[in-house]
Design an enzyme around this catalytic site. Structure first.
Site, short mmCIF file in Angstrom:
data_model
loop_
_atom_site.label_atom_id
_atom_site.label_comp_id
_atom_site.label_asym_id
_atom_site.label_seq_id
_atom_site.Cartn_x
_atom_site.Cartn_y
_atom_site.Cartn_z
CG HIS A 279 3.70 5.16 8.51
ND1 HIS A 279 4.29 5.58 7.34
CD2 HIS A 279 2.76 4.27 8.15
CE1 HIS A 279 3.73 4.95 6.32
NE2 HIS A 279 2.79 4.15 6.79
NE ARG B 184 -3.43 -1.67 2.59
CZ ARG B 184 -4.65 -1.70 2.14
NH1 ARG B 184 -5.26 -0.59 1.78
NH2 ARG B 184 -5.28 -2.84 2.02
CB THR B 185 3.41 2.46 2.40
OG1 THR B 185 2.51 2.22 3.48
CG2 THR B 185 4.16 3.73 2.66
NE ARG C 261 6.34 -0.64 6.05
CZ ARG C 261 5.29 0.07 6.40
NH1 ARG C 261 5.08 1.25 5.86
NH2 ARG C 261 4.43 -0.38 7.28
CE LYS D 232 23.74 -11.23 -2.14
NZ LYS D 232 24.05 -10.41 -3.33
#
Ligand SMILES: [Zn+2]
Lengths: 151, 315
Positions: B129, B51-52, B101, B80
């Site tokens: 957020h 969504r974001t 994010r 890694k």
């Protein structure tokens, strides 16, 4: 009284850190990186104290710390007293004050904090309106000074 | 160079918030532009959030930017053993702006300190957020015509719900009265109530959720009550339906009251409410596009004047 003083050698020049709670002695040693020092250091552990019951004391010869270094001690033992010695005389007495910012000293208690997962320095601020509380600059979690762990 | 990164909205002044609302309004009027032609925006999703990511990428694409990026940590070097710093330094060679994010809290703050290009925080664990907060604020402003002196009711999981925490902090400039409606186990944490006290924000706590409790609401901000948040599953079974919004509960609601929800919803809002004029959660999600266009432009140093006098408008 005299006997007690004999246990720790007199200091010509240097710094005396007194009234350390005995259970915080090793944290003080770590914070000031005393283990890396070349000058002579005398440690008195579990000495009798009228004020505290038991205390510890550290005498560091030939070393004068900056206020910034000394104020870090407020994190583990805010009530220590400091004496600056020159020519066997106490030339200055100091207390420690918690700095507004602490870099690389306190560990963040939040396992999901970036500082616990990336090679980087921790960074804490004091919190306005809340004495004895630190806030992580990164994850914003607050921690009580009584519960802090050092890095 | 001034750091134009957006890590949290909690630090923004009242003027800055209003400025970003004005900018979002401009983008709502004219969404498709070539304002960012020649720019490359990277979206680094160390944790998936479709969504974001779609909202940010649409915002950038509709302004003419090109978008690069990755979503799943499994396909990137982060598994890694590469540090976040190294990934950010690498990507900053290619992009003018990084939207990121991350599952770790504080990751965006740290990235903004090491990155030569601005960072927009698209969520860092349970921490912040800000683009969600910005779209919430924009939605409140649009539906109420003001941000001042509103009665904002927050319902559901107020303990872990980071959107309500960020909204609470961002609204501190606007003299709100908050009502916290939550089960005992998911109450608003003390640290946020202390925040209210320090900033002289009024709040009332409730455990019941009825037509009467919400009759004075201007904004009803619903959140998910998730089973996995409960230590006591009996308690979950007992409360899960108590914080479900049903149509009859709106019978005393004010006309201007609007229902917000960060989405996705699970069962907090009865489907029958979707057609009710108080329902606003789908429009709210759409506002995310304009809010994010404003945040992207602000991070890139594009001003409200630039946006108002923009000659690259397409539609
Ligand atoms: Zn932290």
């Amino acid at each position: 009284m005299k006997r007690q003083e004999l246990l720790v050698a007199a200091l010509e020049n240097g710094t005396v850190i007194d009234h350390i709670p005995s259970n915080k002695l090793f944290e003080v040693v770590n914070l000031l990186h005393l283990e890396q020092m070349k000058t002579s250091i005398t440690v008195g552990y579990n000495l009798k104290s009228k004020k505290m019951g038991h205390k510890s004391i550290i005498k560091i010869a030939g070393k004068f710390f900056s206020d910034e270094e000394l104020n870090q001690l407020a994190v583990v033992s805010p009530n220590v007293t400091l004496c600056i010695i020159k020519d066997y005389e106490v030339v200055e007495k100091k207390e420690v004050f918690l700095p507004n910012e602490l870099k690389g000293i306190v560990k963040c208690a939040n396992p999901k904090c970036i500082t616990n997962n990336e090679p980087m320095k921790t960074y804490f601020h004091t919190v306005e309106g809340k004495d004895g509380v630190l806030r992580c600059h990164y994850c914003n979690k607050e921690v009580d000074l009584d519960h802090v762990k050092l890095v | 160079m001034e750091n134009r990164s957006l890590v949290t909205i909690a630090d923004h002044s009242k003027e800055k918030i209003m400025y970003l609302i004005r900018m979002a309004e401009e983008f709502e009027k004219h969404t498709n532009r070539k304002l960012l032609e020649g720019k490359v925006v990277a979206t680094l999703f160390f944790e998936p959030s479709t969504r974001t990511r779609l909202s940010f990428e649409t915002a950038a694409n509709r302004l003419g930017a090109r978008v690069i990026g990755f979503t799943d940590p499994k396909v990137t070097s982060s598994t890694k053993g590469e540090t976040l710093k190294d990934t950010i330094m690498m990507v900053s060679n290619y992009a003018d702006l990084i939207v990121m994010r991350h599952y770790l809290e504080g990751a965006a703050r740290y990235a903004s300190e090491v990155s030569p290009v601005p960072i927009i925080n698209a969520g860092d664990g349970a921490n912040q957020h800000p683009s969600q907060t910005m779209l919430d604020i924009y939605s409140i402003y649009k539906t109420q015509g003001t941000l001042d002196d509103l009665n904002i009711y927050m319902v559901g999981d107020l303990k872990y719900g980071r959107t309500v925490h960020s909204l609470l902090m961002a609204m501190r400039h606007f003299n709100p009265t908050f009502h916290f409606i939550a089960p005992e186990e998911l109450k608003m944490p003390d640290v946020y109530k202390q925040y209210c006290d320090i900033h002289h924000i009024k709040y009332v706590e409730h455990t019941d959720f009825t037509a009467d409790t919400i009759a004075d609401a201007d904004i009803l901000y619903m959140t998910r009550v998730q089973k996995e948040r409960f230590t006591d599953l009996m308690e979950y079974e007992r409360v899960k339906d108590l914080y479900l919004l049903k149509l009859p509960m709106l019978k005393r609601a004010k006309d201007n009251m609007r229902i917000l929800h960060p989405l996705p919803r699970v069962n907090e809002i009865e489907y029958a409410i979707d057609d009710d004029p108080h329902a606003y959660y789908f429009e709210q999600a759409r506002n995310g596009l304009f809010a994010r266009q404003a945040l992207i432009c602000d991070a890139l140093g594009i001003t409200l004047d630039d946006v108002t006098n923009d000659h690259t408008i397409i539609d």
